[in-house]
Design an enzyme around this catalytic site. Structure first.
Site, short mmCIF file in Angstrom:
data_model
loop_
_atom_site.label_atom_id
_atom_site.label_comp_id
_atom_site.label_asym_id
_atom_site.label_seq_id
_atom_site.Cartn_x
_atom_site.Cartn_y
_atom_site.Cartn_z
N ASP A 206 -11.38 -41.63 -13.23
CA ASP A 206 -12.65 -41.87 -13.92
C ASP A 206 -12.77 -43.35 -14.30
O ASP A 206 -11.91 -43.90 -14.98
CB ASP A 206 -12.67 -40.97 -15.17
CG ASP A 206 -13.88 -41.18 -16.05
OD1 ASP A 206 -14.85 -41.80 -15.61
OD2 ASP A 206 -13.84 -40.71 -17.21
N HIS A 377 -14.34 -40.80 -22.43
CA HIS A 377 -13.80 -41.39 -21.20
C HIS A 377 -12.66 -42.36 -21.50
O HIS A 377 -12.64 -43.01 -22.55
CB HIS A 377 -14.90 -42.12 -20.43
CG HIS A 377 -16.03 -41.23 -20.01
ND1 HIS A 377 -16.02 -40.53 -18.83
CD2 HIS A 377 -17.20 -40.92 -20.63
CE1 HIS A 377 -17.14 -39.83 -18.73
NE2 HIS A 377 -17.87 -40.05 -19.81
#
Length: 564
Positions: A206, A377
């Site tokens: 990610d 994240h």
């Protein structure tokens, strides 16, 4: 002889099947995540997400990936494996499954959200589904996919170890490293380390926060902030706007509400749906008597209530936006309200969020948006930790705009991945991997498919361009009636304008425009032009030239000829 053997070995290697990784979305943008893994006669697909339309996509509801490649290879597709339950990873499933009816594999909460979507469209009976547990694997053709526990801003997020004939691929999905999650256990770092010791061919991680320094804070940090804000605003009604899917955030709001003796109302369709599913599956704990229906809101003192609502991104029809605009049927904003934005604006939504904040502030409400959100994240140091554990031979950054992918490519190189082994892919690229090589060898059809109402893919660039032209310049419709046999003007031309000028204040302009059109028509008739397409073209060109010289505007001009 040695040269012949080397050539034979090269030929044998070139003839062997290679692993293909084909992103159909999720690169160069936030959203629309979908990646194809193909080896020989097997295809698996990781995620099936949507993106929300940009400002220039007028009238468009959603954007989904182009699945032409999957439809062309439908006999190979073994199933979808889903990382987590956010719209940018599952939102396209109801549309895609209508054309690719293959099984879905996901964790419990993720599957619960998917099933709700399928139920709304009457697709539950026709779609095969299997709930997966962490540590469990599923065999799909040539692939074996293992689900690995990670943390994110929604519970039950998973990373994948994808075991292929050429090596192991680790796909992190959207993730963060949270040692003190609100629900469940921390990310399974030992499993990542174990995979790294055995050897990982490629890491697909990610990139969303790859440009941000440091570590991502724990979700529990927001809980402490809520406690402080509830203490500071004892005499106010509290309204909290957050993402509907952030179940852990909602849990902490409920915890603070219960601690301070407040009743909680959940408002907004998506919020009600997600919290209902999470509560039913045991992913959120709501003390008895804490949750009340919005219809009962007036039965309690305002300072003893909390509203958890959608609209943190300024969406025009979300509950908070309707409250700010005074069009919500059951909630009115007052100067005694404290409104907490528990999110950060998604890139592109800043103006919409600012507009809602301004409207709320104009009503005297206290608006709070500092220290009320942590990301879901991984930041730079989290990514470095994953790279140090996994030790991949190749790095294939995913999930993010180009700047995010570039930032992760630099992290990968810092962590020892050779520059030549780091690839920044684009949607549609075909990445081919063997045990010791990787290269982009071609492209497949990829890109956005626009959803407008019930229409999927029937609006393209030409229609969007027309909509933009209409929005910017308006339209002029010219209507006239001709006798085809005698080539005579029987009625008109009449001119109708929309979005161009206010006709009542521009009578002279419209009269002159009428004269220009009439002259153009008579010139065609005098020359005995019988091709109506030619007449329309002359009308359009004449009127366009006149308006440009007079107004420096370029409206869409639509001549309509009727026949008697």
């Amino acid at each position: 002889m040695r040269r012949v053997l080397k050539q034979a070995e090269k030929q044998r290697q070139s003839d062997e099947p290679r692993l293909k990784i084909i992103p159909l979305g999720g690169l160069e943008q936030i959203g629309m995540n979908m990646t194809v893994f193909e080896y020989d006669d097997s295809i698996i697909v990781v995620d099936c997400g949507l993106a929300f339309p940009s400002d220039d996509m007028l009238g468009i509801d959603l954007v989904i990936p182009d699945i032409t490649y999957l439809k062309d290879n439908i006999q190979k597709v073994k199933g979808f494996v889903i990382t987590h339950g956010h719209e940018d990873h599952i939102g396209a499933l109801p549309y895609v499954l209508q054309e690719l009816n293959v099984p879905i594999y996901a964790t419990k909460l993720t599957m619960g959200i998917i099933e709700h979507k399928l139920k709304e469209r009457g697709m539950t009976r026709s779609t095969k589904r299997k709930v997966m547990k962490y540590g469990q694997s599923v065999n799909l053709g040539c692939f074996r996919v293992e689900f690995i526990r990670t943390n994110h801003s929604i519970a039950d997020a998973a990373a994948f170890a994808i075991f292929t004939p050429v090596g192991t691929i680790v796909h992190t999905g959207d993730f963060k490293i949270d040692y003190t999650p609100v629900f469940g256990d921390p990310v399974d770092l030992p499993r990542f380390a174990e995979l790294g010791k055995k050897g990982v061919l490629a890491l697909m991680a990610d990139s969303t926060n790859a440009i941000r320094e440091g570590f991502t804070m724990s979700e529990r940090a927001v809980g402490r902030t809520f406690d402080r804000l509830f203490e500071e605003n004892k005499d106010r009604r509290i309204i909290v706007a957050t993402f509907a899917s952030n179940v852990d955030r909602v849990q902490q709001i409920i915890n603070s509400s219960y601690k301070y003796g407040r009743k909680v109302v959940v408002e907004g369709r998506s919020m009600v749906n997600i919290i209902g599913i999470a509560n039913e599956l045991g992913y959120i704990q709501i003390p008895d008597g804490t949750l009340v229906d919005i219809s009962q809101l007036n039965n309690y003192p305002l300072e003893k209530t909390v509203l958890i609502t959608t609209g943190s991104q300024g969406e025009s029809m979300a509950a908070l936006s309707r409250m700010a605009a005074d069009i919500h049927k059951k909630v009115s904003i007052s100067a005694n309200d404290a409104i907490i934005f528990s999110s950060t604006p998604i890139p592109g939504n800043e103006k919409a969020v600012a507009q809602v904040i301004n409207e709320l502030s104009a009503k005297g409400a206290k608006v709070i948006f500092q220290d009320t959100h942590v990301s879901g994240h991984a930041c730079k140091e989290d990514l470095k930790l994953i790279y140090s554990l996994v030790k991949p031979r190749f790095a294939l950054p995913v999930h993010g705009e180009y700047r995010h992918l570039m930032a992760q490519s630099e992290i990968a190189q810092e962590m020892g991945v050779p520059k030549d082994n780091v690839f920044i892919m684009r949607s549609g690229n075909v990445m081919e991997l063997s045990e010791d090589s990787a290269q982009i060898t071609g492209n497949v059809t990829a890109g956005p498919v626009l959803v407008d109402g019930l229409g999927v893919g029937d609006v393209g660039n030409i229609v969007l361009r027309d909509r933009q032209n209409l929005a910017q310049n308006g339209i002029i419709i010219v209507v006239l009636t001709l006798d085809r046999k005698g080539n005579q003007l029987m009625a008109g031309p009449d001119i109708v304008s929309r979005g161009f000028v206010y006709v009542r204040e521009s009578e002279n302009l419209m009269e002159e425009a009428h004269a220009v059109v009439e002259e153009a028509v008579w010139k065609c008739l005098d020359k005995r032009v019988s091709d109506w397409g030619k007449i329309k073209s002359v009308i359009r060109d004449s009127l366009s030239d006149y308006i440009w010289k007079k107004m420096k505007r370029n409206p869409m001009i639509l001549p309509i000829i009727m026949e008697i």
